[in-house]
Structures are given as structure tokens and as C-alpha cells.
Design an enzyme around this catalytic site. Structure first.
Site, mmCIF file in Angstrom:
data_model
loop_
_atom_site.group_PDB
_atom_site.id
_atom_site.type_symbol
_atom_site.label_atom_id
_atom_site.label_comp_id
_atom_site.label_asym_id
_atom_site.label_seq_id
_atom_site.Cartn_x
_atom_site.Cartn_y
_atom_site.Cartn_z
ATOM 1 N N HIS A 55 29.687 74.937 74.019
ATOM 2 C CA HIS A 55 28.451 75.118 72.988
ATOM 3 C C HIS A 55 27.695 74.004 73.083
ATOM 4 O O HIS A 55 28.190 72.987 73.134
ATOM 5 C CB HIS A 55 29.206 75.225 71.645
ATOM 6 C CG HIS A 55 28.168 75.687 70.348
ATOM 7 N ND1 HIS A 55 27.139 74.710 70.187
ATOM 8 C CD2 HIS A 55 28.313 76.829 69.889
ATOM 9 C CE1 HIS A 55 26.521 75.445 69.180
ATOM 10 N NE2 HIS A 55 27.034 76.791 68.923
ATOM 11 N N ARG A 74 18.879 75.316 65.216
ATOM 12 C CA ARG A 74 17.785 75.956 66.055
ATOM 13 C C ARG A 74 17.297 76.975 65.752
ATOM 14 O O ARG A 74 16.274 77.325 65.728
ATOM 15 C CB ARG A 74 18.466 75.886 67.620
ATOM 16 C CG ARG A 74 18.377 74.417 67.997
ATOM 17 C CD ARG A 74 19.305 74.329 69.597
ATOM 18 N NE ARG A 74 20.822 74.923 69.547
ATOM 19 C CZ ARG A 74 21.276 75.725 70.162
ATOM 20 N NH1 ARG A 74 20.873 76.455 70.975
ATOM 21 N NH2 ARG A 74 22.589 75.949 69.816
#
Lengths: 640, 258
Positions: free
Chosen positions: A262, A282
């Protein structure tokens, strides 16, 4: 708690019999279906099996409700069309296949995309409280690799909502749960014909007593393998138990070379290194900067995603408010791309003081927005790192998060190569190809959990009265094997071996790999296997973490070997597998899976290639170039 | 930055035990659970402790640190003086299994007694509609990670083992409140909360709210509103009269009483 009770007088929490009178100190149970693991996949399988009429048991290593699903933050990807009515299963299917670099089992990707919306609605029927749109429908948020805002969510704690909902449902249905109980062997009936599952053997963590389940169907739902790596978002439970149980029972694993790092794990303080920072940061506007302040993701847009990714800051920033006329910011590329980019920046010396990259949402959104949308991230950084994410950027770096590889299963039923043995969720393989899109894991658990529970029940029912038998010699062997670490004199501490394995996997089989390092890692794994034979544990069998680790470590070793071996064989870079010596994808490798089995001696791993299942023409049309359909652009620009 | 931390950790089982002294190396940014893990890995391989996520999200590593109910993973060493000895003991309200691990089955039993969510059919288009503002009340309660620190702290059971039978505890008052405030639930659980779950035994000292690692306002937002809802139904003289003379024979607001 009472230490000596009659056989019917069970421990109220665990169901533990605690009876000295049971034969050999071992209790026995009979079930139609036994589910190993109580995360989203295990709970959903058990509910489905129960609903299909089976007598079902859930067996889990921790307390109920603590499984790693609680850590899932972003949401459940499902094309419900609540925010973008144009969204449908075909778009989701296409996104999933492209995210997996076309190495996915197409049928699993199709079933997942088709069935995820109804699985989400079921959660709502059972009491889940998702965030809403203005119209009162389940809200959906943006995530990497998904064309439309598609993730049903609850702030940034969707996994907790999901596990609590499923847990409360399972309790309501009265399903038997065996908590803090570890399964060490799947039992087989090796009589006439092919071997068939006859049960599962394990021990109570609390007392160290053995327990045997006699059941013709066993569903593995044990999650991943992250604990084999030093920097990981995974907890102690993720030792590849289901992967290893399946291999020892004779099933094969596929895609083990694909491990998802990740892009955003915490890097400081050291004690939380690897802890997940949700992709929603994000999705909700956060951007990545290097130590020079540069928003570097624009330098890392691969050819494959060029057409759909913004190439200027201006266009990327406009996208949040106007998705019709702008393309997605490169921060929302699939995870493998973003993780590699971050890794390159750090390697090039443009990292942060603690060796990460800056993830900045503070300069882009108001403190109120951040606290509302990302409450647990706010809490996590405030409590653990003394960082106020509404005022300053976070420092993040890649962390081992998920394994795409797992038990090779039939797409429709989740049955492995062994009759009666099923695998679902992270411990199964195929669905996500070489890289999983964020949000596709929770949907995977639900869709295939339901399918496995139903298929396992149907199989059990088909047997009538002729149930496979547990071989008592195998039970004796399983007991001896579990107790072996107590028999050793002057051996090595399992914690030390685990720690060395984690470091080795991190250094040699991590995010960027080379042939030489992978060969070195295989040599090291052989040495760890030798050391593990001489593991010794202190104390006795009651709630002894040292002993538990010694048993789990065997699984970690075999799974690590699978990963290293497959990674060495695949001479290309694709998704969650990046070879420095073979940069870029290779068309021929794109047509095959790597399959691993336990070797005949049971001491190591055999590997072979297998052609990828061929997608039917009616699905192929979604990937034709250049008019990559479905090209419908969103007409609404609702905030999700 | 590393220094030697002095710890006292309770070791033992249901038959008794004692605090053991440990001296362990710790470093900047670490939490109590890190120190416990280092003791386990280097000095006491069989030290029993529950933990999973190590991020304050699963609620497994509940214990009492210097007598205060805490999640060990969210308890930073920097909050203590380096010279200070840190004492870790198991949760006091639950029977010890071994070392820091307690038998929390009380909570799982209480969970089984709670009637579950009961929604009406979906809308015609197969969806359900609720407003964000209405789900937010329940969402606060569903942040609960079931660490059971509130249950451990609540003096109704902490000091009175005999109350456990009749008292579900703050964690489950949260659940009653969540369901009672759910925009779609069709059941009325007020009588049940008051009688079977022992809501009336709570005298709102707010100890549960104080120890909640999720910052849920258990007393203010769940328990007191539930008490008010019960009071409206049971003690409002107009409602009582209405019920008595049959003008208003039910006060379940269209819900089914359980």
C-alpha cells in the site's frame, strides 16, 4: 471460570469444553460446514451456510469482532449508481481487470462486479449505517483506479461497520463461534477415490487443549500473509494459515508473487511503522509531495493509464469539482503505480526526515472537512505521532498490505482443488489478478463469502449419510506435530526466527525485486526452515503466545517460500510484482498464472505455469482499443 | 533515545498471581504495548496478552496501566516520566484467564440478549433512504470498538459482581440507544432496556465516557436520552392517563414493543 466441568457445561464465551474427561483431553464436534476465520469473508460465509440450512461453526484465532476487516477504512466498491447513475457492473468489471493488469480470473471479476451492490444492500438490511447522499441513498466515494465514485463507506471506518454488522447478524442467527481457537490441520479422508475433506484439527489458545471438528466442508477465510514482512499493515494473525492449510491438504495456490504494498503507511514513530493511512485521504483531495515540495506523481503516469489521467496540476485540481471535463489526478492511480513512484522518490534521496514522502491534505481542505471525512486518520496521527493532519502534512511510505495470491478456486463456488475445501477472501487467489483496487477487498469478502457458504452447504447436503471419515492416525500425527516445540531441548526462540524472516522478506522480496536477491532469499528461507525445526518454547500450554507463534511460523515459512519462488520465476514487472531486472510487462507472461503446490516430500514448494482462463468475446469488447468503452462520462458532479 | 523502562506486569491465572518486575529497553515514540511485546520476545515468551491491530481500532489490548483502564496500543510512553515504573494489570471487572488476558464472555453473553435490528421492507426501487443527519446519531455509537473498558470501569459491576446478571452495561446501552434512534427500526426497546438490561441501575457518573478510547459520549448521548425516552413512556402523567383511559393505548410510535 471453572476448570473442571461436565461435557455439556461449556465456557460461555468460547464454547470451550474444558473437560478432563474427554478422550485424550480432546473434544469433538460435528458440523455440516466449518468456517475458519471470522473476518468479513468468514462471517459472510457462515451466514450464507446457515441461511442455506447448514449447521455451521465459525472458528477464529481472536475474539469475535477483532479480525483484520476492522482495519479496512475506505469503503466497499459496488456500482450502485447512487452518485453516478452511469455506473454499472460493466464499468466496475473493466476497472477491476485493468487494475489487475488483466491477470484476474475474469469470471470472479465479473461475479464480483455484478453482485457487490446487492451484498451492500444486505448489510444495510442488517443494520449498517452508511454515509448518505443528499437524496438519502448510500453515499459513494472516489478511490484509486475506479472510474466513478463507487465506494459505499462510513467515514474512514467502513471495515468496523462491516464486521460489526456481520457479527451482530451471526449472533442474531445463533451461529456457534469458537473464539481464540487455532486450526492447525485440515483432515482428509484418503479412502476410496480422491481425498475429501473430513474435518479440521486445532487447539484452544486459552487452554492449549486440542479440538477436532468433523465436517465434510471446510471454508478457509483466514486472510493474508503480511506478517511475513517487517513493514506491514497486518496484525499478528496474518501468518498465511489458510494458504498453508490448503497446501498441506493438497490444494494449489496461484499468483503468490503478487503482494500489494500500500502506498501510504505511517513511517514514524517506529512502533507504528507500516500502519495504514487510508487511500481516502487522496480520494478526498490529498496529494503527494517530495522533500523538495514537488507534486511528483505527474512524473510517474504509465502509458497504460495516460488517456485517463490528468497531466497538469490545474486539470487534476479541477477534477474534484468537475469530473466531466477533467481527468483523474495521478495520485489516484492504482496502488502498485503509486507505491512504486513513492519508492523511487525515496531512493532518489527526495524523502522526508523519517524516510517517507509527504501526504498533504492540510493545505488543500479545511480542518472541518478533514475531521468529518477522515476522523480516524485524524485521531491516529494525533494520538500516535503527535501530528495534526489538519495543520501539517503526514509522512508516509509503502507498507505490505495485501496478497493477491491465494488458494486456486473455482470462480462460482470457491472450491479448491480438494473436494470439500473452500477458500474465500484474501486467502483465495484470482479475483484481483496482479493488483487489487482499493475497495474491491470488502466486496470480495461479501460476494464470495456468500457463494462459498452456499456451495459448501450444497456439497454437504449432496453427501447424504455417507460422510468422509477422520483418520485417527492423522489426529495423532497432528497432536504430535503441534506439541513438537515443547519437546526440543536448547533450541531457538521462535520470536527471533520470526523477526529474522520478516527482515529478510522485507529486504529481498519487497516492493522492488531482482533475480539475485530472490535467489538469496530462497537460500535464507531454507536456513530459517532448518532453524525452525529446533524451535523451543517455554512455559505450558495455557494461553502461551510463544507456542502459538511457533505453530504459526511454519505457515509463514512455507508461504514466504511460495512468494519468493513465484517472484523469481516471473520474469517481468506487473502489478504487485516489480523486477528491477525485468522492468515492464511482458505479453507472454500476461497469458499465464504461476501455480505452487507442496512438494511430494512435504518439505518445500513445486511451481508450474498454467494458462490464464480465456475471457469470452462478449466481455473482451470492454477492452478493445482505442475506443476503450464504456466511455460514458459522468454528467453529475455531486460531492460524495 | 533508547532508555531502560522499569515495568511491573501482573503474572498469574485464576488461582492467583503477583506483579513481576521487568527492565526493558524502549525508545522514542513507543507505546506500552511495544514494551510488553519486547518483554515477551526477549524475557518472557509465555507472557499472555491480547492484541491485534495495534492502532486503536480493534479494541483487543485493554488493560489497566497504573490503575487506569487503557488500550495499551494507544498509551504512549512519552506520557510518563522515564524514571517512572509503569504497572500493567489485567482489567479488574473480568475474571483472569492468564496474565493480562481476561475472560470477557460477560459481554458476548449480553450481546446475545439484545434483540437485533428489524427494518421495514425496502423502497420500491429496492433501496433504502435515510438522511445523513439521522444516521449520524447512530454512527457515533457504532464507532464502538468493543474494547469493553467502559464495562470494566462501570462501578455497577466493577464493585458488585452480583449485578452482572441484571445489568448489560454501558456498551450495550449504546447499542439500545443506537437501535432506538435508528431511522428505520420498527421495534420499541425501551421497556427492555429499562427492565432486562438494567438501564435504571446506571446513575450517570460518566466513568464510562471518561475511559472510552473512541471518545463516544456514552452518558450524554446514549444513556441519558435513553433514560428520558423510558421516562416519557413510563412516567409522563399525560401519557400514563392516556394509556389508562384508552385514548392512547400504546406509546410505541408505531413500533412493536419487545
Amino acid at each position: 471460570m471453572t476448570s473442571s466441568t461436565s461435557a455439556s457445561d461449556r465456557h460461555p464465551m468460547t464454547g470451550n469444553e474444558m473437560s478432563g474427561e474427554s478422550a485424550g483431553g480432546m473434544e469433538r464436534h460435528q458440523y455440516d460446514v466449518v468456517v475458519i476465520g471470522a473476518g468479513g469473508a468468514g462471517l459472510r460465509s457462515a451466514i450464507a451456510a446457515h441461511d442455506a440450512g447448514a449447521k455451521v461453526a465459525i472458528v477464529c484465532k481472536s475474539l469475535l469482532g477483532k479480525a483484520h476487516t476492522v482495519m479496512a477504512e475506505g469503503g466497499i466498491a459496488a456500482s450502485m449508481g447512487n452518485v453516478y447513475p452511469e455506473d454499472n457492473w460493466e464499468v466496475h468489471f473493466r476497472d477491476t481487470m485493468r487494475g489487475g493488469k488483466m491477470l484476474n480470473n475474469w469470471r470472479m471479476a465479473q461475479l464480483h462486479a455484478q453482485e457487490a451492490p446487492e451484498r451492500v444492500m444486505e448489510l444495510e438490511d442488517w443494520g449498517a449505517l452508511f454515509d448518505r447522499t443528499d437524496d438519502g441513498l448510500i453515499s459513494q466515494r472516489d478511490f484509486g483506479g475506479h472510474k466513478y465514485a463507487r465506494l459505499a463507506h462510513v467515514g474512514d471506518r467502513t471495515g468496523l461497520e462491516m464486521i460489526r454488522t456481520l457479527q451482530q447478524r451471526a449472533v442474531q442467527l445463533g451461529i456457534d463461534v469458537f473464539m481464540e481457537c487455532t486450526i492447525t490441520d485440515v483432515m482428509l479422508d484418503k479412502g476410496a477415490g480422491d481425498p475429501k475433506v473430513s474435518g479440521a484439527f486445532g487447539y484452544w489458545r486459552e487452554t492449549g487443549r486440542f479440538i477436532l471438528f468433523e465436517a465434510p466442508s471446510v471454508i478457509l477465510a483466514t486472510g493474508g500473509i503480511g506478517k511475513s514482512f517487517k513493514v506491514t499493515s497486518n496484525s499478528w494473525e496474518y501468518t498465511g494459515d489458510g494458504h498453508a492449510l490448503a497446501m498441506r491438504a493438497g490444494a494449489s495456490l496461484i499468483n503468490m508473487e503478487f503482494v500489494q504494498f500500500h502506498p501510504t503507511g505511517m513511517v514514524w514513530p517506529p512502533s507504528v511503522k507500516g500502519l495504514l493511512v487510508t487511500e481516502s485521504v487522496r480520494g478526498d483531495g490529498g496529494i503527494l509531495r517530495n522533500s523538495e515540495g514537488k507534486r511528483f506523481m505527474f512524473d510517474y503516469i504509465p502509458e497504460f493509464f495516460k488517456a485517463e489521467t490528468a497531466d497538469t496540476i490545474e486539470e487534476a485540481d479541477r477534477w474534484y469539482d468537475d469530473k466531466t471535463n477533467n481527468r483523474r489526478p495521478p495520485e489516484l492511480l492504482p496502488r502498485d503505480e503509486v507505491a512504486r513512484a513513492i519508492n523511487s522518490e525515496i531512493k532518489a534521496g527526495r524523502g522526508t526526515p523519517h524516510g517517507g514522502i509527504f501526504l498533504d491534505i492540510a493545505s488543500r481542505r479545511t480542518p472541518e472537512f478533514i475531521r468529518k471525512r477522515l476522523p480516524s486518520m485524524y485521531h491516529q496521527f494525533k494520538e500516535l505521532a503527535d501530528v495534526d493532519i489538519t495543520a501539517e502534512p503526514m509522512e508516509i511510505g509503502p507498507t505490505c498490505h495485501y496478497v493477491m495470491g491465494g488458494v486456486e478456486v473455482d470462480a462460482d463456488t470457491q472450491e479448491s482443488g480438494v473436494t470439500g475445501l473452500y477458500a474465500v477472501g484474501e486467502c483465495s487467489g484470482g479475483m484481483h489478478g496482479s493488483n487489487r483496487l482499493g475497495g474491491n477487498s470488502l466486496g470480495d469478502l461479501l460476494v464470495f463469502g456468500k457463494r462459498a457458504g452456499e456451495a459448501a452447504t450444497a456439497y454437504t447436503n449432496s453427501l447424504g449419510a455417507s460422510l468422509p471419515k477422520v483418520d485417527e492416525a492423522d489426529v495423532k500425527a497432528a497432536q504430535a506435530s503441534a506439541l513438537a516445540p515443547f519437546e526440543v531441548e536448547g533450541g531457538e526462540n521462535p520470536y527471533t526466527i520470526q523477526s529474522d524472516l520478516q527482515q529478510s522478506m522485507n529486504d529481498l522480496v519487497g516492493i522492488i525485486r531482482t533475480g539475485a536477491e530472490l535467489e538469496e532469499s530462497l537460500t535464507e528461507i531454507e536456513a530459517f526452515k532448518e532453524r525452525a525445526k529446533r524451535m523451543v518454547v517455554e512455559g505450558h500450554r495455557q494461553y502461551n503466545p510463544g507456542w502459538h507463534l511457533a505453530i504459526d511460523l511454519r505457515n509463514m515459512l512455507i508461504v514466504s517460500e511460495c512468494i519468493a519462488k513465484a517472484a523469481l520465476a516471473r520474469q517481468e514487472s506487473r502489478g504487485g510484482h516489480t523486477r528491477d531486472d525485468f522492468p515492464g510487462p511482458n505479453a507472454e507472461w500476461g497469458t499465464k498464472n504461476l501455480v505452487v503446490n507442496l512438494n511430494a516430500a512435504g518439505t518445500g514448494v513445486d511451481l508450474h505455469e498454467k494458462p490464464l482462463p480465456v475471457m469470452p468475446d462478449e466481455l473482451k469488447k470492454y477492452f478493445e482499443t482505442p475506443a476503450a468503452p464504456p466511455p460514458v462520462e459522468p454528467v453529475e458532479t455531486k460531492e460524495s | 533515545m533508547a532508555y531502560r523502562l522499569k515495568m511491573r506486569i501482573w503474572r498469574g491465572d485464576k488461582d492467583g498471581g503477583a506483579l513481576g518486575d521487568y527492565d526493558v529497553e524502549v525508545s522514542e515514540g513507543e507505546v506500552v504495548l511495544d514494551a510488553i511485546h519486547r518483554v515477551q520476545a526477549t524475557q518472557a515468551g509465555d507472557l499472555a496478552v491480547r492484541w491485534n491491530c495495534k492502532a486503536g481500532k480493534c479494541g483487543s489490548c485493554s488493560a489497566e496501566v497504573n490503575g487506569k483502564p487503557r488500550l495499551m496500543c494507544m498509551c504512549r510512553l512519552s506520557d510518563f516520566d522515564e524514571e517512572e515504573t509503569i504497572t500493567v494489570t489485567p482489567m479488574r471487572s473480568f475474571p483472569v484467564i492468564r496474565d493480562l488476558v481476561t475472560d470477557v464472555s460477560f459481554n458476548y453473553e449480553k450481546a446475545k440478549e439484545l434483540p437485533s435490528f428489524s427494518p421495514p421492507p425496502r423502497d420500491a426501487d429496492n433501496k433504502r433512504r435515510m438522511q445523513q443527519i439521522d444516521v449520524e446519531r447512530g454512527q457515533e455509537f457504532r464507532k464502538c470498538i468493543e474494547c469493553f473498558l467502559c464495562q470494566n470501569t462501570c462501578h455497577v459491576v466493577r464493585d458488585h459482581e452480583e449485578n452482572k446478571k441484571a445489568f448489560a452495561g454501558p456498551r450495550f446501552f449504546l447499542r439500545y440507544a443506537e437501535l432506538d434512534m435508528h431511522p428505520l427500526d420498527t421495534n420499541d426497546r425501551r421497556e427492555l432496556a429499562q427492565d432486562a438490561a438494567g438501564l435504571g441501575m446506571c446513575n450517570i457518573t460518566k466513568c464510562c465516557t471518561e475511559v472510552c478510547p473512541e471518545g463516544i459520549k456514552i452518558t450524554d448521548n446514549a444513556i441519558i436520552p435513553m433514560k428520558e425516552r423510558v421516562a416519557d413512556k413510563k412516567f409522563d402523567p399525560l401519557v400514563w392517563l392516556g394509556n389508562k383511559i384508552g385514548v392512547r393505548n400504546k406509546d410505541n410510535e408505531g413500533r412493536t414493543e419487545l
